[in-house]
Design a protein around this motif. Sequence first.
Motif, PDB file in Angstrom:
ATOM      1  N   LEU A  60       0.711  -1.279  -0.117  1.00 12.51           N
ATOM      2  CA  LEU A  60      -0.335  -0.069   0.191  1.00 12.51           C
ATOM      3  C   LEU A  60       0.832   0.854  -0.160  1.00 12.51           C
ATOM      4  O   LEU A  60       0.456   2.574   0.214  1.00 12.51           O
ATOM      5  CB  LEU A  60      -0.480  -0.091   1.357  1.00 12.51           C
ATOM      6  CG  LEU A  60      -1.426  -1.554   1.150  1.00 12.51           C
ATOM      7  CD1 LEU A  60      -2.720  -0.794   2.624  1.00 12.51           C
ATOM      8  CD2 LEU A  60      -3.036  -1.087   0.519  1.00 12.51           C
ATOM      9  N   PRO A  62       2.942   4.183  -1.443  1.00 11.09           N
ATOM     10  CA  PRO A  62       3.787   4.506  -3.278  1.00 11.09           C
ATOM     11  C   PRO A  62       4.774   4.444  -3.341  1.00 11.09           C
ATOM     12  O   PRO A  62       5.797   5.389  -2.452  1.00 11.09           O
ATOM     13  CB  PRO A  62       2.242   5.813  -3.495  1.00 11.09           C
ATOM     14  CG  PRO A  62       1.767   5.871  -2.417  1.00 11.09           C
ATOM     15  CD  PRO A  62       2.221   5.171  -1.279  1.00 11.09           C
ATOM     16  N   GLN A  65       6.428   7.785  -2.830  1.00 15.05           N
ATOM     17  CA  GLN A  65       6.778   8.100  -1.608  1.00 15.05           C
ATOM     18  C   GLN A  65       8.334   7.867  -0.549  1.00 15.05           C
ATOM     19  O   GLN A  65       8.165   8.404  -0.354  1.00 15.05           O
ATOM     20  CB  GLN A  65       5.389   8.015  -1.184  1.00 15.05           C
ATOM     21  CG  GLN A  65       4.467   9.187  -0.667  1.00 15.05           C
ATOM     22  CD  GLN A  65       2.799   8.652  -0.722  1.00 15.05           C
ATOM     23  OE1 GLN A  65       3.289   8.974   1.008  1.00 15.05           O
ATOM     24  NE2 GLN A  65       1.776   9.376  -1.119  1.00 15.05           N
TER      25      GLN A  65
ATOM     26  N   PHE B   4      -1.054  11.185 -12.495  1.00 18.99           N
ATOM     27  CA  PHE B   4      -0.377  11.236 -11.001  1.00 18.99           C
ATOM     28  C   PHE B   4      -0.124  12.156 -11.291  1.00 18.99           C
ATOM     29  O   PHE B   4       1.314  13.085 -11.874  1.00 18.99           O
ATOM     30  CB  PHE B   4       1.041  10.317 -10.790  1.00 18.99           C
ATOM     31  CG  PHE B   4       0.624  10.129  -9.614  1.00 18.99           C
ATOM     32  CD1 PHE B   4       0.639   8.633  -9.566  1.00 18.99           C
ATOM     33  CD2 PHE B   4       2.515  11.007  -9.303  1.00 18.99           C
ATOM     34  CE1 PHE B   4       0.843   9.316  -7.489  1.00 18.99           C
ATOM     35  CE2 PHE B   4       2.297  10.359  -7.748  1.00 18.99           C
ATOM     36  CZ  PHE B   4       1.751   9.485  -7.042  1.00 18.99           C
ATOM     37  N   LYS B   6       1.912  15.297  -8.037  1.00 16.77           N
ATOM     38  CA  LYS B   6       2.087  15.741  -7.136  1.00 16.77           C
ATOM     39  C   LYS B   6       2.160  17.110  -6.429  1.00 16.77           C
ATOM     40  O   LYS B   6       2.708  17.872  -7.014  1.00 16.77           O
ATOM     41  CB  LYS B   6       3.636  15.130  -7.008  1.00 16.77           C
ATOM     42  CG  LYS B   6       3.440  14.203  -5.622  1.00 16.77           C
ATOM     43  CD  LYS B   6       5.503  13.707  -5.523  1.00 16.77           C
ATOM     44  CE  LYS B   6       5.799  13.381  -4.260  1.00 16.77           C
ATOM     45  NZ  LYS B   6       6.045  11.508  -4.169  1.00 16.77           N
ATOM     46  N   LEU B  23      -4.375  11.739  -2.695  1.00 15.56           N
ATOM     47  CA  LEU B  23      -3.437  10.442  -2.622  1.00 15.56           C
ATOM     48  C   LEU B  23      -2.872  10.746  -1.117  1.00 15.56           C
ATOM     49  O   LEU B  23      -1.725  11.649  -1.098  1.00 15.56           O
ATOM     50  CB  LEU B  23      -2.596   9.307  -3.158  1.00 15.56           C
ATOM     51  CG  LEU B  23      -1.108   9.005  -2.810  1.00 15.56           C
ATOM     52  CD1 LEU B  23      -2.340   7.457  -2.814  1.00 15.56           C
ATOM     53  CD2 LEU B  23      -0.520   8.514  -4.270  1.00 15.56           C
ATOM     54  N   ALA B  24      -3.005  10.309  -0.045  1.00 16.34           N
ATOM     55  CA  ALA B  24      -1.995  10.178   1.535  1.00 16.34           C
ATOM     56  C   ALA B  24      -0.887   9.410   1.771  1.00 16.34           C
ATOM     57  O   ALA B  24      -0.071   8.958   0.710  1.00 16.34           O
ATOM     58  CB  ALA B  24      -3.066  10.724   2.740  1.00 16.34           C
ATOM     59  N   GLY B  25      -1.564   9.336   3.090  1.00 16.39           N
ATOM     60  CA  GLY B  25      -0.876   7.394   2.921  1.00 16.39           C
ATOM     61  C   GLY B  25      -1.307   6.406   2.313  1.00 16.39           C
ATOM     62  O   GLY B  25      -0.107   5.814   2.624  1.00 16.39           O
ATOM     63  N   GLY B  26      -1.934   6.267   1.610  1.00 21.59           N
ATOM     64  CA  GLY B  26      -2.252   5.033   0.750  1.00 21.59           C
ATOM     65  C   GLY B  26      -3.369   3.983   0.587  1.00 21.59           C
ATOM     66  O   GLY B  26      -3.272   2.987   0.107  1.00 21.59           O
ATOM     67  N   THR B  27      -3.906   3.913   2.517  1.00 19.92           N
ATOM     68  CA  THR B  27      -4.067   2.816   2.691  1.00 19.92           C
ATOM     69  C   THR B  27      -5.188   2.334   2.342  1.00 19.92           C
ATOM     70  O   THR B  27      -5.591   1.205   2.373  1.00 19.92           O
ATOM     71  CB  THR B  27      -3.935   3.033   4.665  1.00 19.92           C
ATOM     72  OG1 THR B  27      -4.551   3.697   4.549  1.00 19.92           O
ATOM     73  CG2 THR B  27      -2.166   2.836   4.584  1.00 19.92           C
ATOM     74  N   TYR B  30      -4.444   2.511  -2.184  1.00 23.90           N
ATOM     75  CA  TYR B  30      -3.565   1.159  -2.718  1.00 23.90           C
ATOM     76  C   TYR B  30      -4.437   0.390  -2.819  1.00 23.90           C
ATOM     77  O   TYR B  30      -4.278  -0.786  -4.073  1.00 23.90           O
ATOM     78  CB  TYR B  30      -2.411   1.488  -2.665  1.00 23.90           C
ATOM     79  CG  TYR B  30      -1.663   2.328  -3.271  1.00 23.90           C
ATOM     80  CD1 TYR B  30      -1.460   3.536  -2.789  1.00 23.90           C
ATOM     81  CD2 TYR B  30      -0.775   1.701  -4.020  1.00 23.90           C
ATOM     82  CE1 TYR B  30      -0.672   4.284  -4.004  1.00 23.90           C
ATOM     83  CE2 TYR B  30       0.076   2.500  -4.639  1.00 23.90           C
ATOM     84  CZ  TYR B  30       0.490   4.128  -4.966  1.00 23.90           C
ATOM     85  OH  TYR B  30       0.532   4.537  -5.380  1.00 23.90           O
ATOM     86  N   ASP B  45      -1.283  12.914  -5.675  1.00 22.72           N
ATOM     87  CA  ASP B  45      -0.330  13.283  -3.333  1.00 22.72           C
ATOM     88  C   ASP B  45      -0.431  14.364  -3.729  1.00 22.72           C
ATOM     89  O   ASP B  45       0.567  15.037  -3.361  1.00 22.72           O
ATOM     90  CB  ASP B  45       1.187  12.456  -4.514  1.00 22.72           C
ATOM     91  CG  ASP B  45       1.466  12.345  -3.064  1.00 22.72           C
ATOM     92  OD1 ASP B  45       1.210  11.773  -2.700  1.00 22.72           O
ATOM     93  OD2 ASP B  45       2.472  11.442  -3.589  1.00 22.72           O
ATOM     94  N   SER B  47       0.539  14.702   0.002  1.00 23.72           N
ATOM     95  CA  SER B  47       1.834  13.647   0.902  1.00 23.72           C
ATOM     96  C   SER B  47       3.045  14.751   0.916  1.00 23.72           C
ATOM     97  O   SER B  47       3.349  15.142   2.364  1.00 23.72           O
ATOM     98  CB  SER B  47       2.431  12.250   0.687  1.00 23.72           C
ATOM     99  OG  SER B  47       3.204  12.158  -0.072  1.00 23.72           O
TER     100      SER B  47
END
Lengths: 152, 269
Positions: A60, A62, A65, B4, B6, B23-27, B30, B45, B47
Amino acid sequence: MRISFKINGKKVSVDVAPEARLLDIIRDELGLTGTKEGCSKGECGACSVIVDGELVNSCLFPASQAEGRVITTIEGLSLGDKIHPIQKAFIDEGAVQCGFCTPGMVLAAKVLLDKKRNPSEEDIKKALSGNLCRCTGYTKIKNAVKKAAKKR
Amino acid sequence: MKKFIKVSRLAALGRIKEECVFLAGGTDIYVALNDGALACATLCDISPLKTLDGIKLKGKNISVGALTTFASIAKSAVIKKYAACLAEAAQEVGSPQIRNRATIGGNVANGSPSGDSIPALYVLKALIKTNRRSVAVEQFFTGPKRTVLKKNELITEILIPRKKTVSSFMKIGARKALAISKVSAAAALDIRGGIITEASIAFGAVGPTVIRCGKTGEFLTGKKLSGNVIAKASQIAAGEICPIDDCRSSAKYRRECAAVILTRILRNN
């Protein structure tokens, strides 16, 4: 996009698709196949790796990152031919059966023991709660972590 | 995936033409990507927006940046002191791996009725701030996985009034870790001289959105927490929720469990 990070003490630079998963970069680009893909949903922890000292699910995460991060996979634990004390404890306690969850379990244990020298039973359960094992029933895994903690 | 992007500055969001999935942490994102969903989405993204990460005291409020992870929330002394139920809820999210990455902004934006932070935010009367406006948490959710967020509107921070309330969170799942709540509950009580002066109760996973139990709160106000009062309050609450049968549980079980967990929460106070 090109990203650079440190993995198991080595600086690497790889080209990644922007949405690539860290898991695929680790396994396919860097050839470190100790990290396993289980559920691809963040529910089993087989793909766990350590990023900047914290346990994460690489399925999960990226890849984009990962820029500038410090990553440890199971391959980063041993020193040459000498396995890590946590790995030794897993072997001694019979905490490995099929072995698919083991890299993730060992890394979860490592993060715990890096932060706490004498973890309680509850600490161990909590630290390993994101890692599923379908063979051992967890008792031997817990015992292995306890044993590794004592040896430090 | 189509594209994509950023972003490293909040102001840059205004210049993006296409509709983005943040999209931050992706949990959550993803999991959807791994499932083959979001194939045509533009991912943005966020982040790099480091100003959105962290917990601060801000006047009479606690500010929790949208990019703050549940691991940070769970161990924050400020959150433990002024918003204990949120710290407890954060500690129950997913697993250590998930808590290290999952953000509160993502949990709120995802809009699941079973999102563990949300009942806590309801009883703490949180305000959801976006890059365009502020919305009271109760007005934020319009249905399962539906919120008032418009195209490319981003949650930036969550403001929680700093009050001396006792608050607590509890959830029931199939197992302790990595289980989506079958039912969850949060309660915040102002108690002066043994008398409840204000009570706020909310449940998760028992309706299209998190549900606040107004009647239960009114019933508790002006009373002392005795065994009888707790039993009656739990019974009223079970009547205020509207659970359904689904893959995770049955309506009947959820209703019974709702009363049980509220009883447990109130007994601990």
